[in-house]
Design a protein around this motif. Structure first.
Motif, PDB file in Angstrom:
ATOM      1  N   LEU A 110      -3.003   4.199  -2.147  1.00  0.00           N
ATOM      2  CA  LEU A 110      -3.096   3.532  -3.444  1.00  0.00           C
ATOM      3  C   LEU A 110      -2.374   2.193  -3.355  1.00  0.00           C
ATOM      4  CD1 LEU A 110      -2.064   6.630  -5.541  1.00  0.00           C
ATOM      5  CD2 LEU A 110      -4.310   5.568  -5.707  1.00  0.00           C
ATOM      6  N   ARG A 111      -2.871   1.225  -4.095  1.00  0.00           N
ATOM      7  CA  ARG A 111      -2.181  -0.059  -4.158  1.00  0.00           C
ATOM      8  C   ARG A 111      -1.123  -0.015  -5.262  1.00  0.00           C
ATOM      9  NH1 ARG A 111      -4.266  -4.014  -1.225  1.00  0.00           N
ATOM     10  NH2 ARG A 111      -6.370  -3.761  -0.361  1.00  0.00           N
ATOM     11  N   PHE A 112      -0.135  -0.898  -5.173  1.00  0.00           N
ATOM     12  CA  PHE A 112       0.824  -1.037  -6.262  1.00  0.00           C
ATOM     13  C   PHE A 112       0.053  -1.300  -7.556  1.00  0.00           C
ATOM     14  CE2 PHE A 112       4.030  -0.798  -3.300  1.00  0.00           C
ATOM     15  CZ  PHE A 112       5.296  -1.178  -3.749  1.00  0.00           C
ATOM     16  N   GLY A 113       0.360  -0.549  -8.597  1.00  0.00           N
ATOM     17  CA  GLY A 113      -0.316  -0.713  -9.872  1.00  0.00           C
ATOM     18  C   GLY A 113      -1.530   0.170 -10.027  1.00  0.00           C
ATOM     19  N   GLU A 114      -1.985   0.826  -8.944  1.00  0.00           N
ATOM     20  CA  GLU A 114      -3.175   1.666  -8.994  1.00  0.00           C
ATOM     21  C   GLU A 114      -2.768   3.119  -9.201  1.00  0.00           C
ATOM     22  OE1 GLU A 114      -7.176   2.677  -6.307  1.00  0.00           O
ATOM     23  OE2 GLU A 114      -5.461   1.618  -5.426  1.00  0.00           O
ATOM     24  N   GLY A 115      -3.345   3.754 -10.227  1.00  0.00           N
ATOM     25  CA  GLY A 115      -3.014   5.139 -10.508  1.00  0.00           C
ATOM     26  C   GLY A 115      -1.595   5.285 -11.031  1.00  0.00           C
ATOM     27  N   ILE A 136       0.856  -1.187   0.000  1.00  0.00           N
ATOM     28  CA  ILE A 136       0.000   0.000   0.000  1.00  0.00           C
ATOM     29  C   ILE A 136       0.889   1.232   0.000  1.00  0.00           C
ATOM     30  CG2 ILE A 136      -1.709   1.325   1.303  1.00  0.00           C
ATOM     31  CD1 ILE A 136      -2.857  -1.181   0.071  1.00  0.00           C
ATOM     32  N   LEU A 137       0.574   2.190  -0.854  1.00  0.00           N
ATOM     33  CA  LEU A 137       1.301   3.457  -0.926  1.00  0.00           C
ATOM     34  C   LEU A 137       0.480   4.537  -0.227  1.00  0.00           C
ATOM     35  CD1 LEU A 137       2.206   2.964  -4.644  1.00  0.00           C
ATOM     36  CD2 LEU A 137       3.936   3.254  -2.865  1.00  0.00           C
ATOM     37  N   GLU A 138       1.044   5.103   0.819  1.00  0.00           N
ATOM     38  CA  GLU A 138       0.338   6.113   1.608  1.00  0.00           C
ATOM     39  C   GLU A 138       0.989   7.478   1.402  1.00  0.00           C
ATOM     40  OE1 GLU A 138       0.067   7.172   6.301  1.00  0.00           O
ATOM     41  OE2 GLU A 138      -0.542   5.137   5.739  1.00  0.00           O
ATOM     42  N   LEU A 139       0.169   8.486   1.160  1.00  0.00           N
ATOM     43  CA  LEU A 139       0.678   9.858   1.033  1.00  0.00           C
ATOM     44  C   LEU A 139       1.183  10.311   2.396  1.00  0.00           C
ATOM     45  CD1 LEU A 139       1.089  12.450  -0.625  1.00  0.00           C
ATOM     46  CD2 LEU A 139      -1.257  13.107   0.003  1.00  0.00           C
ATOM     47  N   PHE A 140       2.496  10.563   2.525  1.00  0.00           N
ATOM     48  CA  PHE A 140       3.113  10.901   3.801  1.00  0.00           C
ATOM     49  C   PHE A 140       3.406  12.386   3.937  1.00  0.00           C
ATOM     50  CE2 PHE A 140       3.436   6.775   5.518  1.00  0.00           C
ATOM     51  CZ  PHE A 140       4.021   6.856   6.773  1.00  0.00           C
TER      52      PHE A 140
END
Length: 751
Positions: free
Chosen positions: A74-79, A55-59
């Protein structure tokens, strides 16, 4: 111009000051996004970090809405951000919303921003986060801006790696913490079974200092590291176990060529001029190499990435004052994402039990070196590092292509017994190597071996093989960056014939293409590579390549007999065309007064079923036929043999397969043409028993299977098995395997 050259150094110093300044890690990250946005003249700078479950979180962000921080995920591959993470490559887009992978997140307020540049934040060769800049005006960021942002991402990796923002344990897979036994499937690449403790290969030294204080000092350190690294490589090549010839020797010579490459050294020195330390410059150039080579359609470049990683690692360890390799206190199994060939030599051979790679292919340099050194190796064990802890007990089963993690003592004992039994059997088979391969009723079966490396030829005497029924010639081409010179090819073929000591050797001409791409031929993606532009199809389209190889073979066989066969022949016209080229080369030798082979035998592989219905025409032209059961059976059943869902779907001991082989054998016998099976089928005692029952008297098999098959032959009565099998060919059964096992048990056939 001077101001332009100094800008990267000024940015790095500013970032370094912020990272070393006061405040929490989050506060420093917030300030960093502001500094980066200002320097890049961007309205937005955002940092996304990887959390558990990819999971990619805006930090942190400068420009997007602050309420989105720690909420947008966002998940890997999403957006677009997820796409950068999935590919681990930069993404430069003029109009973000028009990209097919664009994912709108209303809480960020990013809809007003059009241009997008995202780069991965890489740590330990894995994506740890994404750094993004955006602008309102649609624009394509320049190559210089992209490179600058990649350099900034390297510096950010230092803060991410501190563990102050995301706890590293959070990302670790739960199985890694469970301590429970499990089995991980891989791909067998170098045979053998090994027990040992898990030791993680030290792939890279962590770079902790990025900004240079004194450029000349950094250059001096780098120059000294290069000299030390090259001395290490020279010492490795001089090791007695490497010998003076063979493909593994060629591999290390290629590795040495990379080590002495001046262009690589120059690019690292140029990186120091941008303000980076020697360590950060090595890392920076290697990241550039990695992106270029991974993105390249050239499979040779992708395979050589591990070589350059190895050399970069050596430089980093030298700069850090650390030695190469790790001390092994007990039998150990090395786990690595990938390895260069020289890294294998860093370990104590007496305690190196085996190797497990997350990546790797059968033609990668480390695999070929492991095979030459007799080290079991399994590749393609995806994410094994997420499931194994250093010191875990492992069983590497190279025969089945799997790794058993944290096995119980009873299972360990079973494998120890298995290893002991195999060693005892191997000793017995060596003791029996001079016994004739003759059945109980006096029928002689010729046992030849398959080979592909010069080092394989040592098995010829050790196992008592009658000769080499298949020498695969493509390995030499697949490990070379250019077409091997005529002299180099001839030297290999001569060494093989010398090692055979007068016993027959059948050389298969190049079977390249498909999944065996070579760097000197343009490679195009194919939907069905096994049935695509490969083998004889390439040779006839590129006849100079075939003539070149035939010339080397004929020169190597000067004064001796030479046997060659062509792969992937689908119709008689193809064989005629290839045979015509070979005969012209023989005429050339005679015309020029060159010393060539005293006798030339030309045969064909039978791998394409269509050829079996042209046997009457074919057998008038060939000197011998070799049935290649590996490819033949996947074409026979239209079944990809590498597809795990289909591995057990069809059986080689089905009545249909046996009837087909029987048809070929009968036709060859009528024409007086020798016929051999040279696939894996002949190397399994039960299948070999069936083949002999079908009339085959010549098998070419893996060296390690010669002993078991010889023992089976000496316990077999051919007339009995022939009568039994011929009565079974019309059976409607899916497979005759169980019945053949029962027959072997009832007739005391040693399987």
């Amino acid at each position: 111009m001077n101001d332009l050259a100094s800008r990267p150094r000024l940015l790095l110093r500013r970032l370094h000051q912020v990272m070393a300044g006061p405040g929490s890690a989050q506060e420093r990250l917030d300030r960093l996004t502001t500094v980066i946005a200002q320097n890049m003249v961007a309205e937005v700078c955002s940092v996304y970090l990887v959390r558990a479950g990819e999971i990619l979180e805006l930090f942190a962000t400068e420009g997007l809405k602050q309420e989105a921080v720690h909420h947008t995920r966002l998940r890997f591959g999403e957006g677009l951000v997820g796409l950068v993470a999935q590919r681990a490559l930069p993404l430069n887009v003029q109009e973000a919303s028009s990209h097919p992978r664009y994912a709108y997140r209303p809480e960020t307020g990013e809809e007003t921003y059009h241009s997008f540049l995202g780069v991965p934040i890489v740590r330990h060769n894995k994506v740890a986060g994404i750094l993004v800049v955006q602008n309102v005006k649609p624009r394509e960021y320049s190559a210089e801006e992209e490179e600058a942002l990649l350099t900034v991402a390297m510096v950010l990796a230092e803060l991410v790696g501190s563990g102050e923002l995301v706890d590293p344990d959070e990302i670790a897979d739960g199985l890694n913490q469970s301590g429970l036994p499990l089995t991980i499937k891989g791909q067998k690449m170098a045979d053998g079974i090994a027990l040992g403790v898990a030791v993680f290969h030290e792939g890279r030294v962590e770079v902790t200092r990025f900004v240079a204080e004194d450029l000349e000092t950094e250059k001096a350190r780098l120059l000294e590291a290069f000299e030390t690294m090259r001395e290490q490589v020279d010492r490795m090549i001089a090791l007695p176990e490497i010998g003076t010839a063979g493909e593994h020797r060629d591999i290390l010579e290629t590795f040495k060529m990379f080590a002495y490459d001046r262009g690589w050294q120059r690019r690292i020195f140029d990186a120091i001029d941008s303000g980076l330390t020697a360590e950060a410059s090595v890392e920076r150039v290697q990241q550039q190499n990695r992106r270029r080579m991974i993105a390249s359609p050239d499979p040779y470049l992708r395979e050589r990435l591990s070589d350059l990683d190895d050399l970069a690692n050596r430089l980093l360890r030298t700069l850090a004052g650390r030695q190469n390799g790790q001390e092994l206190s007990e039998d150990s199994i090395i786990i690595a994402r990938t390895m260069g060939p020289a890294e294998l030599l860093d370990y104590d051979r007496s305690k190196l039990a085996g190797v497990v790679l997350e990546d790797g292919s059968a033609t990668s340099h480390v695999v070929i070196l492991a095979r030459a050194m007799g080290i079991p190796l399994i590749g393609r064990c995806i994410d094994i590092g997420e499931h194994v802890r250093a010191g875990d007990r492992l069983i590497l089963d190279g025969d089945s292509g799997q790794v058993l993690v944290r096995p119980g003592e009873d299972l360990c004992e079973t494998y120890r017994d298995s290893i002991l039994i195999k060693r005892e059997q191997a000793a017995q088979f060596r003791a029996e190597r001079n016994l004739p391969s003759v059945t109980r009723d006096g029928v002689r079966i010729h046992l030849h071996m398959n080979a592909g490396l010069q080092s394989d030829m040592a098995h010829l005497d050790a196992l008592g093989a009658d000769g080499v029924g298949l020498f695969r010639t493509e390995f030499q081409f697949m490990v070379s960056s250019t077409l091997p010179r005529l002299e180099t090819q001839q030297e290999l073929y001569k060494a093989v014939l010398d090692a055979a000591g007068g016993r027959p050797v059948v050389f298969r001409t190049l079977d390249i293409g498909g999944d065996k791409a070579v760097p000197f031929l343009q490679h195009e993606e194919e939907e069905n590579p096994a049935m695509g532009w490969r083998a004889i199809r390439i040779a006839l389209d590129r006849p100079v390549l075939l003539r070149y190889q035939l010339r080397a073979l004929m020169g190597a066989a000067a004064g001796r007999s030479l046997s060659i066969m062509f792969p992937m022949i689908a119709d008689v016209a193809e064989f005629k065309a290839a045979r015509k080229i070979a005969l012209k080369e023989m005429e050339r030798f005679e015309r020029l007064g060159l010393k060539g082979p005293v006798d030339l035998q030309i045969g064909t592989m039978l791998e394409v079923p269509a050829l079996a219905w042209q046997l009457d025409s074919l057998l008038e032209l060939v000197d011998f036929v070799s049935i290649g059961t590996n490819d033949l059976m996947q074409f026979f059943f239209a079944s990809d043999r590498s597809n795990p869902r289909l591995i057990d779907r069809y059986d080689l001991l089905s009545p249909a397969v046996l009837s087909f082989i029987r048809m070929v054998v009968k036709a060859c016998d009528r024409a007086g043409v020798p016929v051999t099976v040279c696939g894996e089928m002949g190397g399994r005692p039960l299948e070999a028993m069936a083949l002999i029952g079908l009339g085959l008297r010549r098998l070419s098999i893996s060296p390690m299977t010669i002993g078991p098959v010889r023992r089976m032959i000496r316990s077999l009565n051919v007339r009995q098995i022939e009568n039994y099998i011929l009565d079974m060919l019309q059976s409607p059964d899916h497979s005759l395997r169980v019945k053949f096992k029962d027959y072997a048990r009832d007739h005391s056939v040693d399987l």
